[in-house]
Scaffold this active site. Structure first.
Site, PDB file in Angstrom:
ATOM      1  N   GLU A  34       0.747  -1.225  -0.201  1.00  0.00           N
ATOM      2  CA  GLU A  34      -0.155   0.129  -0.133  1.00  0.00           C
ATOM      3  C   GLU A  34       0.794   1.596  -0.145  1.00  0.00           C
ATOM      4  OE1 GLU A  34      -2.401   2.535   3.176  1.00  0.00           O
ATOM      5  OE2 GLU A  34      -2.861  -0.029   3.383  1.00  0.00           O
ATOM      6  N   ARG A  45       0.639  10.445   0.772  1.00  0.00           N
ATOM      7  CA  ARG A  45       1.150  11.571   1.740  1.00  0.00           C
ATOM      8  C   ARG A  45       2.228  12.362   1.171  1.00  0.00           C
ATOM      9  NH1 ARG A  45       1.236   8.086   7.467  1.00  0.00           N
ATOM     10  NH2 ARG A  45      -0.798   7.440   7.341  1.00  0.00           N
ATOM     11  N   THR A  82      -4.267   6.132   2.383  1.00  0.00           N
ATOM     12  CA  THR A  82      -4.482   7.796   2.851  1.00  0.00           C
ATOM     13  C   THR A  82      -5.117   8.323   1.565  1.00  0.00           C
ATOM     14  OG1 THR A  82      -2.194   7.429   3.946  1.00  0.00           O
ATOM     15  CG2 THR A  82      -3.639   9.499   4.176  1.00  0.00           C
ATOM     16  N   LYS A 118     -10.858  -1.232   7.577  1.00  0.00           N
ATOM     17  CA  LYS A 118      -9.415  -1.041   8.245  1.00  0.00           C
ATOM     18  C   LYS A 118      -9.685  -0.628   9.614  1.00  0.00           C
ATOM     19  CE  LYS A 118      -5.654   2.381   7.585  1.00  0.00           C
ATOM     20  NZ  LYS A 118      -5.056   3.355   6.705  1.00  0.00           N
TER      21      LYS A 118
END
Length: 210
Positions: free
Chosen positions: A43, A47, A70, A130
């Site tokens: 993953e 960011r 994210t 998650k």
């Protein structure tokens, strides 16, 4: 061809390296190190300015199923999938992100921290979430408490988990996979320590199979 079933996309992989990659220049060597350590998925968090390019480069590697993490907006989800992301992960639950991922035909894994958020995700038709941030929320104790009234839910706990906690999480039947950043930290990448990334990845993969 699309596939919104996360277990099928991950193909049984139970360790999910969560990567914050500052430069696309490290994407190739990083993908090599992860694959050499036995990882089958990764993953890439959105960011950093190069995140989209990193997803594209790592997806082109061929040895890994690459997702985007994210992801906060539908636009980010669209860009991530266009770059080659096979799944999308969010830190929280956002209906628009979920809808966009369904439109794009990729699995989406929203973050939940409470039973209320989990119920919203289930109402939206999702069965995998998650748990984030897992350790600060109470770790396995919280996971067990949430899993009990929602027995069909699968969890991908992420946040504050390290190698010492991996096996305990994986032993819980509601856990599909565990996400963690300890295998390939920004510090590893700054030093170019791909040998250590390979070693830590191999260790994590081995523990996930016991």
């Amino acid at each position: 061809m699309t596939d919104t079933d996360l277990p099928r996309v991950l193909a049984g992989a139970r360790v999910l390296p969560v990567l914050t990659v500052p430069s696309v220049a490290t994407a190739g060597p990083l993908a090599d190190a992860l694959a050499a350590g036995g990882a089958r998925c990764a993953e890439v968090t959105f960011r950093t300015p190069d995140a989209e390019l990193v997803v594209k480069a790592m997806a082109a590697h061929g040895g890994l199923v690459v997702g985007a993490g994210t992801v906060l907006t539908p636009q980010q989800a669209e860009r991530a999938v266009a770059a080659g992301a096979r799944f999308v992960v969010s830190p929280g639950f956002d209906e628009e992100v979920v809808a966009k991922c369904r439109e794009l035909g990729v699995p989406v894994v929203p973050g939940v921290a409470t039973a209320t958020e989990l119920m919203r995700a289930l109402k939206a038709g999702l069965d995998t979430v998650k748990l984030f941030p897992a350790e600060p929320l109470g770790g396995l104790q919280t996971l067990r408490a949430l899993a009990a009234p929602f027995p069909r839910t699968r969890f991908v706990p992420t946040g504050g988990i390290d190698a010492s906690r991996l096996a305990a999480y994986l032993a819980h039947p509601a856990v599909l996979a565990v996400g963690g950043s300890w295998m390939a930290t920004p510090d590893h990448l700054d030093r170019g320590d791909y040998g250590e990334i390979r070693r830590l990845t191999a260790q994590a993969v081995e523990r996930s199979m016991t």
